[in-house]
Write a protein that holds these residues in place. Sequence first.
Motif, PDB file in Angstrom:
ATOM      1  N   ASP A  69       1.046  -0.966   0.153  1.00 40.89           N
ATOM      2  CA  ASP A  69      -0.289  -0.115  -0.100  1.00 40.89           C
ATOM      3  C   ASP A  69       1.019   1.046  -0.283  1.00 40.89           C
ATOM      4  OD1 ASP A  69      -2.676  -1.479  -0.515  1.00 40.89           O
ATOM      5  OD2 ASP A  69      -2.496  -1.253   2.163  1.00 40.89           O
ATOM      6  N   SER A  70       1.489   1.130   0.646  1.00 36.62           N
ATOM      7  CA  SER A  70       2.916   2.880   0.667  1.00 36.62           C
ATOM      8  C   SER A  70       3.640   2.376  -0.436  1.00 36.62           C
ATOM      9  CB  SER A  70       3.503   2.752   1.964  1.00 36.62           C
ATOM     10  OG  SER A  70       4.334   1.045   1.931  1.00 36.62           O
ATOM     11  N   LEU A  71       3.992   1.492  -1.200  1.00 38.06           N
ATOM     12  CA  LEU A  71       4.393   0.932  -2.306  1.00 38.06           C
ATOM     13  C   LEU A  71       3.471   2.093  -3.127  1.00 38.06           C
ATOM     14  CD1 LEU A  71       7.487   0.539  -4.007  1.00 38.06           C
ATOM     15  CD2 LEU A  71       6.256  -1.560  -4.165  1.00 38.06           C
ATOM     16  N   VAL A  72       2.398   1.686  -3.945  1.00 40.57           N
ATOM     17  CA  VAL A  72       1.255   2.409  -4.315  1.00 40.57           C
ATOM     18  C   VAL A  72       1.520   3.437  -4.466  1.00 40.57           C
ATOM     19  CG1 VAL A  72      -0.503   2.346  -5.244  1.00 40.57           C
ATOM     20  CG2 VAL A  72       0.744  -0.263  -5.169  1.00 40.57           C
ATOM     21  N   ASP A  73       1.302   4.484  -2.518  1.00 46.74           N
ATOM     22  CA  ASP A  73       1.346   5.993  -2.097  1.00 46.74           C
ATOM     23  C   ASP A  73       2.833   6.367  -3.342  1.00 46.74           C
ATOM     24  OD1 ASP A  73      -1.518   5.293  -1.348  1.00 46.74           O
ATOM     25  OD2 ASP A  73      -0.907   5.321   0.452  1.00 46.74           O
ATOM     26  N   PHE A  74       3.630   6.153  -2.972  1.00 46.07           N
ATOM     27  CA  PHE A  74       4.664   6.508  -3.312  1.00 46.07           C
ATOM     28  C   PHE A  74       4.534   6.548  -4.831  1.00 46.07           C
ATOM     29  CE2 PHE A  74      10.074   5.332  -3.360  1.00 46.07           C
ATOM     30  CZ  PHE A  74      10.193   6.947  -3.581  1.00 46.07           C
ATOM     31  N   PHE A  75       4.284   5.508  -6.530  1.00 35.93           N
ATOM     32  CA  PHE A  75       3.938   5.521  -6.898  1.00 35.93           C
ATOM     33  C   PHE A  75       2.688   6.392  -7.661  1.00 35.93           C
ATOM     34  CE2 PHE A  75       1.522   4.278 -10.376  1.00 35.93           C
ATOM     35  CZ  PHE A  75       2.076   3.867 -11.699  1.00 35.93           C
ATOM     36  N   ILE A  92      -2.014  -0.207 -13.041  1.00 36.76           N
ATOM     37  CA  ILE A  92      -1.016  -0.214 -12.005  1.00 36.76           C
ATOM     38  C   ILE A  92      -1.534  -0.056 -10.116  1.00 36.76           C
ATOM     39  CG2 ILE A  92       0.548   0.359 -10.175  1.00 36.76           C
ATOM     40  CD1 ILE A  92       1.804  -1.261 -12.957  1.00 36.76           C
ATOM     41  N   LYS A  93      -2.368   0.671 -10.669  1.00 35.75           N
ATOM     42  CA  LYS A  93      -3.643   0.449  -8.896  1.00 35.75           C
ATOM     43  C   LYS A  93      -4.841  -0.497  -9.178  1.00 35.75           C
ATOM     44  CE  LYS A  93      -5.693   4.326  -8.664  1.00 35.75           C
ATOM     45  NZ  LYS A  93      -6.365   5.280  -8.264  1.00 35.75           N
ATOM     46  N   ASN A  94      -4.825  -0.985 -10.322  1.00 35.71           N
ATOM     47  CA  ASN A  94      -5.759  -1.749 -10.043  1.00 35.71           C
ATOM     48  C   ASN A  94      -5.246  -3.339 -10.354  1.00 35.71           C
ATOM     49  OD1 ASN A  94      -8.250  -0.825 -10.699  1.00 35.71           O
ATOM     50  ND2 ASN A  94      -7.724  -0.618 -13.175  1.00 35.71           N
ATOM     51  N   LEU A  95      -4.315  -3.395 -10.817  1.00 32.57           N
ATOM     52  CA  LEU A  95      -3.109  -4.653 -10.473  1.00 32.57           C
ATOM     53  C   LEU A  95      -2.673  -4.811  -9.192  1.00 32.57           C
ATOM     54  CD1 LEU A  95      -1.449  -6.537 -11.713  1.00 32.57           C
ATOM     55  CD2 LEU A  95       0.460  -5.445 -12.133  1.00 32.57           C
ATOM     56  N   PHE A  96      -2.458  -4.283  -8.051  1.00 31.05           N
ATOM     57  CA  PHE A  96      -1.793  -3.926  -7.081  1.00 31.05           C
ATOM     58  C   PHE A  96      -3.212  -3.932  -5.736  1.00 31.05           C
ATOM     59  CE2 PHE A  96       2.123  -3.266  -9.107  1.00 31.05           C
ATOM     60  CZ  PHE A  96       2.520  -3.483  -8.692  1.00 31.05           C
ATOM     61  N   SER A  97      -3.930  -3.502  -6.450  1.00 28.85           N
ATOM     62  CA  SER A  97      -5.541  -3.962  -5.407  1.00 28.85           C
ATOM     63  C   SER A  97      -5.457  -5.408  -5.553  1.00 28.85           C
ATOM     64  CB  SER A  97      -6.439  -2.660  -6.052  1.00 28.85           C
ATOM     65  OG  SER A  97      -7.110  -3.028  -7.174  1.00 28.85           O
ATOM     66  N   THR A  98      -4.859  -6.104  -6.844  1.00 30.92           N
ATOM     67  CA  THR A  98      -5.889  -7.474  -6.793  1.00 30.92           C
ATOM     68  C   THR A  98      -5.045  -8.205  -6.005  1.00 30.92           C
ATOM     69  OG1 THR A  98      -6.107  -7.923  -9.111  1.00 30.92           O
ATOM     70  CG2 THR A  98      -7.342  -7.167  -7.853  1.00 30.92           C
ATOM     71  N   ASP A 112       8.873  -5.393  -6.156  1.00 36.30           N
ATOM     72  CA  ASP A 112      10.757  -5.121  -6.457  1.00 36.30           C
ATOM     73  C   ASP A 112      10.685  -4.113  -8.243  1.00 36.30           C
ATOM     74  OD1 ASP A 112      11.327  -6.005  -4.473  1.00 36.30           O
ATOM     75  OD2 ASP A 112      12.146  -8.213  -5.340  1.00 36.30           O
ATOM     76  N   LEU A 113       9.552  -5.282  -9.033  1.00 37.65           N
ATOM     77  CA  LEU A 113      10.036  -4.466 -10.395  1.00 37.65           C
ATOM     78  C   LEU A 113       8.715  -2.632 -10.308  1.00 37.65           C
ATOM     79  CD1 LEU A 113       7.966  -7.312 -12.294  1.00 37.65           C
ATOM     80  CD2 LEU A 113      10.192  -5.892 -12.749  1.00 37.65           C
ATOM     81  N   LEU A 114       7.623  -2.777  -9.571  1.00 39.50           N
ATOM     82  CA  LEU A 114       6.946  -0.954  -9.045  1.00 39.50           C
ATOM     83  C   LEU A 114       8.598  -0.386  -8.914  1.00 39.50           C
ATOM     84  CD1 LEU A 114       4.550   0.680  -9.507  1.00 39.50           C
ATOM     85  CD2 LEU A 114       4.082   0.117  -6.741  1.00 39.50           C
TER      86      LEU A 114
END
Length: 386
Positions: free
Chosen positions: A5-11, A113-119, A127-129
């Motif tokens: 979650d924090s990584l997605v926020d960083f993204f 990206i948001k959709n992928l990392f939500s599921t 690591d890729l993100l």
Amino acid sequence: MTSTDSLVDFFLETRLHTENICKPLEIEDYVVQPIVDVSPPKWHLGHTTWFFEEFILKPHFKGYTVFDEDFSFVFNSYYETVGKRVVRSDRGNLSRPSVDSVYAYRTYVTEGIKNLFSTSQSQELDDLLEIGIHHEKQHQELLLTDIKFILGNNPLLPVYSNNFKEHPHENEPQEWISMDEGIYEIGHNSSTFCYDNELGRHKVYLHPFQVSKNLITNQEYMAFIEAGGYKKFDLWHAEGWDWINQNNISAPLYWHNIDGLWHNYTLNGLQEITPNAPVTHISYFEAFAFAQWKGCRLATEFEWEAAQSLFNWGKRWEWTESAYLPYPNYKKADGALGEYNGKFMVNQKVLRGGSVATPVHHTRPTYRNFFQTQLRWQYTGLRLAK
């Protein structure tokens, strides 16, 4: 990052910052490419987006549909593994796709990206993100310096923004930091993010040396110019001497002598030189010649890393005397990501530190930047050693 979650926020924060960099631009600014080393802002916006689509969404998001089949050809930079691409010097010819299309592409991929990392969650995806985020941060620095070059070569020398402060002052007196001879450990050594060129932590032996506490200032560099530094062949490498004479180089990039008074182009427009600001936009050749004139030299990247905790850094990328080479036991990653650093380890010098254009949460003491010896459109400066 402590969680997905924090990584997605960083993204998301990183994606927004890229677009904020472009907010002061006029639509005509987005496609200009004055030289091969500078890419149009529109291309940066598309390329950083393509990176997430190509390396994360296409292989890992089941059923993902690419935004546009032509965009891989348009926005691939140098990845031979991925396929054909527009020649680097032709990026300025891309009047199409439109700026609106590129922003739509950014929105599409960001949502993907948001959709992928939500599921889906895995260490591999995280690591890729993370490398994708830092890849975009690298391009934020390039984007800002490319914008400066574009506007700085516009005959009107227009203002980009009055809010960006690129010339911090060096207010302390210059002094020398002494380092003992000994064995020092070099390279990244923690669980935090780094690039593969920082890995292979190893020991080096260093002779006793001294390094200047402060960066060289504009005032100090003006003294070099006034002393005829650009006319004294014995201060220069042969290749550097050829470079300044073939290109009529007599001052740092963006410097203009107007009625006997030095000015420089900044993102705030043309201004008088700030004497106690660190000199910037100099090549390795110029940094070397200045150090020779002072009876000193540039630090190696190992000396810089050993001493960096004793001085402030991050205002300018600092040229070092080190060639860009792999550390012991360096191994390139498999596949396209293996092209990220390793294939550039030839004919380049290492820079250390960071600059006023480097985004937050990106640089670190072991970060190794690298450029060819004649390049100076980045915020490059120097610190002396002896």
